[in-house]
Design a protein around this motif. Structure first.
Motif: not given
Length: 539
Positions: A511-525
């Motif tokens: 779930x985390x991998x799919x989430x960060x992959x779609x938003x290219x990581x930076x916004x999630x961090x």
């Protein structure tokens, strides 16, 4: 802090309103297919995000326009909560079948235990499985918690395809197109969704043009697949998920179910269309066909697909994996080595384009037992890289790989020039100053580095949670790397690891991998940092 929360809550509410509209529109599907027992669950599923969204957007209607920080936090939280609320149809429909109220007349195949149809829908009684399916759909990943997609009600088949179709363009793009207000706020949100290309000066006009292009290509894709021999319902669903490079299927064995050469080759252009940036599509539709080879990314999409296909064909042909005596192609009968070579090329082309376009469709036996580690890692590399930025694909993106390559060569060549020399870094017909070149190179390096870090983290978690080794119920390291790259690259190809029986920790990791992959990581961090700071986890 209060102003920040208000800004985020208002725009999050607007996204939930858009989601509610998608769910309520989808009520037409059970009416068409006479799945009356599904209707109450779908209506309730739509009312929940509608009420929450209206409450948030109206309570915080006077909040400030989002800045860059707000935009990233809105994008990350928005995609997360859209996936949460988007999972409600899976949960409510599964529990409707579970309780089987006689007034709704749920078909017996969904209520009789011990059948594969029952177990497929029953998997969504677990909220985590529904959340996984929803996140996989909206992020365009295509990994699934179902073990027989053909056994799902038509309504859930549609909902899976529909959320991938919407997610391919972007939830924020959809919200901006429907509920947009002019101004910098819409641009900030658009850019926070890992997009920067504009077609028109107005961001509202840009997103509406994107949707018109997407609708046009969807109708074209449906027609192409139908002509190739796919039934209309199948063509509609696979056109939506193929163009969105999502990969959900309504059959148990993905595209391999049809075992059709025309359908395989009809899907190739559909997946390629989803791999090219929308501004380039716009220019091409305006008659500027030079962009097929003039635009750096578009040119390399075709080069990358061609090289990957040839390498994979050579590996599999040498392995003799697709040996066949004869095969008929367009009225011609190929025999012996020619038949084997064509069959190998057919599967290699489809599977590499599916991987590098981050679509995730699979064909018969393409990823079955017998594939060597080099063949699996070739496909893994395609999933990690992806295709063009500004399209529907995931992965690191070709432009970043090209920027890193050209940047490294630029720095190495600079050693052989005197310090007084004036040099320009050229990227996609742009001459960049030293400062601009450093910024481009830095961005590409940071995203690539973070991508690899989280890929390694997920692989470590999976190696701890899953049995590794040569046994029948064990997995190899290349299987793990393949599956993790598929999740984080929003691809959906599977080596057999993903399923409702996965350990909970691996589901959460994906779930985390799919989430960060779609938003290219930076916004999630950025969002996580903001949450930790507000909870005073650290100073």
């Amino acid at each position: 802090m209060a102003n920040r929360i208000g800004t985020i809550a208002r725009d999050l509410g607007r996204m939930l309103e858009a989601l509610a509209g998608l769910i309520l529109i989808s009520v037409l599907i059970p009416l068409i297919w006479r799945e009356w027992w599904v209707v109450p669950g779908m209506i309730l599923s739509g009312m929940i995000p509608l009420l929450v969204g209206l409450g948030l957007s109206r309570t915080f209607r006077d909040a400030d326009d989002p800045g860059r920080l707000h935009g990233m936090m809105i994008a990350a939280s928005g995609w997360f909560f859209v996936a949460v609320f988007g999972s409600v149809p899976f949960l409510l429909i599964a529990w409707t079948a579970r309780f089987d109220p006689s007034v709704l007349e749920v078909p017996a195949r969904f209520t009789t235990g011990g059948t594969r149809t029952f177990s497929t829908l029953a998997a969504f009684q677990n909220p985590l499985n529904g959340f996984f399916e929803s996140m996989s759909g909206f992020t365009g990943t295509g990994l699934t918690m179902t073990d027989n997609e053909a056994a799902l009600p038509h309504t859930l088949q549609w909902w899976r395809s529909f959320i991938e179709w919407v997610g391919g363009v972007g939830v924020i793009v959809l919200t901006t197109a429907i509920l947009a207000r002019p101004g910098s706020g819409s641009l900030t949100l658009y850019e926070s969704e890992a997009r920067s290309e504009k077609i028109h000066p107005s961001i509202v006009s840009t997103v509406r043009t994107i949707w018109w292009i997407f609708l046009l290509f969807t109708f074209f894709s449906v027609l192409l697949l139908w002509i190739a021999g796919m039934p209309m319902w199948d063509a509609i669903n696979h056109a939506m998920t193929g163009l969105a490079t999502g990969g959900f299927s309504i059959t148990d064995n993905s595209i391999g179910t049809y075992n059709s050469i025309p359908i395989d080759f009809a899907l190739i252009p559909v997946m390629i269309l989803g791999s090219i940036a929308f501004p380039i599509h716009y220019l091409i539709l305006q008659g500027d066909l030079r962009n097929f080879y003039k635009d750096l990314q578009t040119r390399w999409v075709f080069i990358f697909f061609a090289i990957g296909t040839l390498v994979l064909t050579a590996l599999l042909f040498d392995q003799g994996f697709y040996q066949t005596e004869t095969i008929a192609v367009a009225g011609f009968v190929l025999q012996g080595q020619a038949a084997t070579l064509f069959q190998t090329f057919r599967y290699s082309l489809f599977q590499f384009v599916s991987a590098a376009s981050c679509t995730g469709f699979q064909t018969a036996g393409s990823l079955g037992p017998g594939w060597t580690a080099p063949a699996q890692l070739t496909v893994t590399f395609g999933m990690v890289v992806g295709a063009a930025a500004g399209s529907t694909v995931g992965g690191i993106k070709l432009i970043r790989l090209l920027t890193l390559g050209k940047g490294i060569l630029f720095r190495i060549r600079g050693i052989f020039y005197p310090s007084s020399a004036v040099r320009a870094f050229r990227l996609d017909d742009r001459n960049l100053s030293d400062e601009e070149a450093a910024q481009e190179f830095e961005e590409a390096a940071i995203i690539t580095f973070l991508w690899i870090v989280f890929l390694g983290l997920a692989a470590f978690v999976f190696m701890l949670a899953l049995p590794l080794g040569p046994g029948p119920d064990a997995y190899t390291v290349e299987n793990v790397l393949f599956e993790v790259a598929s999740a984080q690259g929003n691809v959906g190809l599977s080596s057999g690891i993903t399923g409702p029986g996965m350990p909970t920790v691996t589901k959460v990791m994906f779930l985390f991998n799919m989430w960060i992959g779609r938003l290219e990581i930076i916004p999630v961090l950025v969002l996580l940092r903001g949450v930790f700071a507000s909870l005073e986890v650290y100073e």
